[in-house]
Design a protein around this motif. Structure first.
Motif, mmCIF file in Angstrom:
data_model
loop_
_atom_site.group_PDB
_atom_site.id
_atom_site.type_symbol
_atom_site.label_atom_id
_atom_site.label_comp_id
_atom_site.label_asym_id
_atom_site.label_seq_id
_atom_site.Cartn_x
_atom_site.Cartn_y
_atom_site.Cartn_z
ATOM 1 N N LEU A 75 0.736 -1.206 -0.079
ATOM 2 C CA LEU A 75 0.077 -0.020 -0.051
ATOM 3 C C LEU A 75 0.830 1.264 0.038
ATOM 4 N N ILE A 76 2.028 1.199 0.811
ATOM 5 C CA ILE A 76 2.704 2.377 1.018
ATOM 6 C C ILE A 76 3.574 2.516 -0.220
ATOM 7 N N ALA A 77 3.976 1.361 -1.173
ATOM 8 C CA ALA A 77 4.600 1.395 -2.158
ATOM 9 C C ALA A 77 3.737 2.055 -3.283
ATOM 10 N N ALA A 78 2.358 1.780 -3.479
ATOM 11 C CA ALA A 78 1.542 2.468 -4.281
ATOM 12 C C ALA A 78 1.366 4.021 -4.153
ATOM 13 N N TYR A 79 1.518 4.667 -3.020
ATOM 14 C CA TYR A 79 1.411 6.035 -2.795
ATOM 15 C C TYR A 79 2.750 6.681 -3.222
ATOM 16 N N GLU A 90 0.556 5.903 -14.723
ATOM 17 C CA GLU A 90 -0.555 5.841 -15.715
ATOM 18 C C GLU A 90 -0.274 5.374 -17.193
ATOM 19 N N ARG A 91 0.743 5.514 -17.458
ATOM 20 C CA ARG A 91 1.157 4.701 -18.645
ATOM 21 C C ARG A 91 1.004 3.086 -18.468
ATOM 22 N N SER A 92 1.478 2.810 -17.367
ATOM 23 C CA SER A 92 1.599 1.376 -16.921
ATOM 24 C C SER A 92 0.352 0.752 -16.684
ATOM 25 N N LEU A 93 -0.655 1.649 -16.417
ATOM 26 C CA LEU A 93 -2.248 1.041 -15.872
ATOM 27 C C LEU A 93 -2.722 1.013 -17.243
ATOM 28 N N PRO A 115 7.436 -7.906 -7.885
ATOM 29 C CA PRO A 115 8.104 -6.742 -8.436
ATOM 30 C C PRO A 115 8.976 -6.193 -7.367
ATOM 31 N N LYS A 116 10.100 -5.476 -7.544
ATOM 32 C CA LYS A 116 10.780 -4.766 -6.794
ATOM 33 C C LYS A 116 10.876 -3.070 -6.899
ATOM 34 N N ASP A 117 10.845 -2.802 -8.209
ATOM 35 C CA ASP A 117 10.548 -1.555 -8.579
ATOM 36 C C ASP A 117 9.724 -0.858 -7.985
ATOM 37 N N VAL A 118 9.572 0.187 -7.400
ATOM 38 C CA VAL A 118 8.280 0.842 -6.810
ATOM 39 C C VAL A 118 7.070 1.405 -7.829
ATOM 40 N N LEU A 119 7.441 1.728 -8.918
ATOM 41 C CA LEU A 119 6.334 2.098 -9.978
ATOM 42 C C LEU A 119 5.589 0.677 -10.253
ATOM 43 N N GLN A 120 6.201 -0.219 -10.556
ATOM 44 C CA GLN A 120 5.726 -1.483 -10.851
ATOM 45 C C GLN A 120 4.937 -1.996 -9.805
#
Length: 286
Positions: A75-79, A90-93, A115-120
């Motif tokens: 959850l924290i990673a999503a923010y 947004e591009r990823s979504l 995934p490890k990358d925060v955006l992923q």
């Protein structure tokens, strides 16, 4: 300065359009913002939310300074992903929306990935939240998300405003943390909004399947003690909780004001379980 000599600033609502939370979250507080926003203080220092969830109150207030925390690392990673690069998210979504519609197995492949990358990580959680069965966040004993695919196919929503969310989040510190440490950081004039899982003594509340391991009665007692300490430091606070005798007893001190309200529960696997619940709003008497 307020009446106690605390440093506060004005946080009145302008005529802007309120940001819509990007997650559907069990126990979310959109109903609170819609019906009881008048209970929120107009002036405060730092905004602190130790059970972040969908962040309905945070996005409603858009505070100038905030400390946002939760024990849910994903959850924290999503923010954090929105804060870091909303456009890439947004591009990823958008990519995930196309893949979801074209490939029936795509959902389950993404569900299995870590995934490890925060955006992923951010894109994965938002994608799963929007396409899983009934928008329920649930993990197994190994901590893996295990909700099956639902019927919804939209991953990018008309209400999404990740750019504005990112701007507000630039003013916030995000922290994976236990609630007590965050509340103990609150100082005179700050505002704490606490929305814990609704565990009651003996767990006679119908939430035992989801909350018993995550949030025990001992945690409820620890939360009440932390909020009492904060109130006596001059911290402004609101805590939403189950309207149950055992919970009311925790906040029987004259330091608190208790308000009983009713709300409709809309996130449930069975329509028969979606009913009106009485909830308790606890405010500091300062």
């Amino acid at each position: 300065m307020d009446g106690m000599g605390c440093m506060v600033s004005e946080h009145g609502q302008n005529e802007r359009k309120n940001l819509v939370p990007f997650l559907a979250w069990a126990g979310g507080k959109r109903w609170f913002v819609q019906r009881h926003a008048d209970l929120l203080p107009q002036q405060f220092g730092r905004y602190i939310e130790p059970f972040l969830g969908a962040g309905s109150v945070f996005f409603h207030l858009e505070p100038q300074e905030a400390l946002l925390g939760d024990l849910n690392a994903e959850l924290i990673a999503a923010y954090a992903g929105i804060k870091k690069d909303w456009l890439a998210l947004e591009r990823s979504l958008k990519y995930r929306q196309r893949a979801h519609r074209e490939d029936p197995d795509y959902y389950y492949r993404i569900r299995e990935r870590q995934p490890k990358d925060v955006l992923q990580r951010a894109a994965r959680l938002i994608y799963l939240n929007r396409t899983c069965f009934n928008g329920i966040y649930r993990v197994n004993r190994q901590g893996k998300f295990n909700v099956p695919r639902g019927s919804k196919t939209r991953v990018v929503l008309d209400t999404d405003d990740f750019e504005s969310m990112s701007k507000v989040l630039q003013r916030a510190e995000l922290r994976e943390s236990d609630f007590e440490a965050l509340i103990d950081e609150a100082r005179c004039g700050d505002f704490v909004f606490a929305d814990p899982p609704y565990t009651v003594r003996h767990n006679y509340n119908g939430f035992i399947k989801y909350n018993e391991i995550l949030f025990s009665w001992a945690d409820q007692q620890r939360l009440a003690a932390a909020l009492l300490r904060a109130a006596r430091r001059g911290v402004k606070l609101i805590c939403t909780n189950a309207n149950h005798e055992s919970v009311r007893d925790l906040y029987s001190s004259n330091d608190f004001e208790l308000i009983q309200v009713a709300r409709n529960s809309s996130i449930s696997a069975k329509s028969s379980s979606r009913k009106n619940f009485e909830e308790l709003i606890v405010r500091a008497n300062i």
